[in-house]
Design an enzyme around this catalytic site. Structure first.
Site, PDB file in Angstrom:
ATOM      1  N   ASP A  24      -7.643   2.681  -3.167  1.00  0.00           N
ATOM      2  CA  ASP A  24      -8.478   2.015  -2.156  1.00  0.00           C
ATOM      3  C   ASP A  24      -9.947   2.041  -2.553  1.00  0.00           C
ATOM      4  O   ASP A  24     -10.397   2.966  -3.232  1.00  0.00           O
ATOM      5  CB  ASP A  24      -8.270   2.726  -0.808  1.00  0.00           C
ATOM      6  N   ASN A  72      -1.517  -6.649   3.712  1.00  0.00           N
ATOM      7  CA  ASN A  72      -2.620  -7.259   2.957  1.00  0.00           C
ATOM      8  C   ASN A  72      -2.569  -8.794   2.961  1.00  0.00           C
ATOM      9  O   ASN A  72      -3.546  -9.447   2.603  1.00  0.00           O
ATOM     10  CB  ASN A  72      -2.678  -6.721   1.519  1.00  0.00           C
TER      11      ASN A  72
END
Ligand code: IPE
Ligand code: IPE
Ligand code: MG
Length: 246
Positions: A24, A72
């Site tokens: 991330d 996502n």
């Protein structure tokens, strides 16, 4: 290529055997430099290369990387398309490097929503790296743990409905066989970069007893030395599994 073993672990503490990483911070890495988010994703792909090599050198047998979640897809279409483009590029251009690292690639996730050419590139990459034996690298693409668990339930329910299985025979072993990670050991170390401290629908079943290590480093800056620090932290932990410890 030389393969330095992990530094001696204290009091015979072994492992980790399976390191999972929530990669991330690509977007923030780019934003901090006034660059478009895709620039962060590109640098993130370089970090993937470094970390696979580093993990192999450290003797980690299984590495699982979260690359694209079922959630996502809710990102702007441009970004999703950039990520899919990078994935295509990776699958087509990284096979030699994976070979040099002795890495066997496996993609984990629901392939149903991926473009057809990507699905075929995945199959090709898995086939061409299959004989590599130094490290198993699992890349999670269109992966969501809740979705995986629901699919497993559906499959078991189908077997019960068809009379192939009696409901009271369902146990953890049988359930695990229905998961996309069937055959893999559970992660013993889960690392998340970028300072966020959440699981974001990653390997919920499998990480039941994983040690969680959160690091502030943004994924594009992550490398072998960060991995070593996380492993050192893992080795300082006392794993109790509900018992009273030593
Ligand atoms: C991780 O970086 C890559 C993916 C989730 C695909 P992010 O894109 O989430 O980066 P941040 O969290 O916005 O910084
Ligand atoms: C988790 O990161 C998914 C991947 C790393 C692929 P996100 O950036 O999507 O997670 P949230 O939105 O911060 O929970
Ligand atoms: Mg993020």
């Amino acid at each position: 290529m030389s393969s330095a073993p992990l530094p001696a672990s204290p009091e015979g503490v072994s492992g980790p055997q399976h390191v999972a990483i929530i990669m991330d911070g690509n977007g923030r890495w780019a934003k901090a430099r006034g660059l478009p988010r895709v620039a962060g994703h590109r640098r993130g792909a370089d970090a993937v290369r470094r970390v696979i090599r580093g993990a192999g050198e450290l003797g980690i047998p299984v590495l699982t990387l979260f690359a694209f979640s079922t959630e996502n897809w809710t990102r702007p279409a441009d970004e999703v398309s950039d990520l899919m483009g990078l994935l295509r590029h990776y699958l087509r251009n990284e096979l030699e490097e994976l070979g040099r690292n002795g890495a066997r690639l496996r993609v984990i996730g629901d392939r149903g929503r991926l473009a057809r050419d990507i699905v075929s590139d995945i199959a090709d990459a898995e086939r061409r790296t299959h004989a590599n034996t130094r490290i198993d690298v699992n890349v999670c693409i269109n992966y969501g743990s809740r979705d995986e668990i629901i699919q497993a339930c559906r499959s078991l329910a189908g077997k019960v409905a068809a009379g192939q299985l009696s409901a009271d025979r369902i146990d953890e072993t049988l359930f695990e066989r229905e998961l996309l990670t069937a055959g893999l050991p559970d992660p013993d170390l889960l690392i998340r970069t970028s300072g966020e401290q959440r699981i974001s629908n990653f390997l919920l079943w499998q990480c039941a007893y994983a040690e969680l290590v959160f690091v502030d480093t943004l994924w594009p800056d992550f490398g072998k030395e960060h991995l070593e620090l996380a492993i050192a932290e893992f080795r300082r932990r006392e794993r109790r599994y509900g018992g009273v410890g030593s």
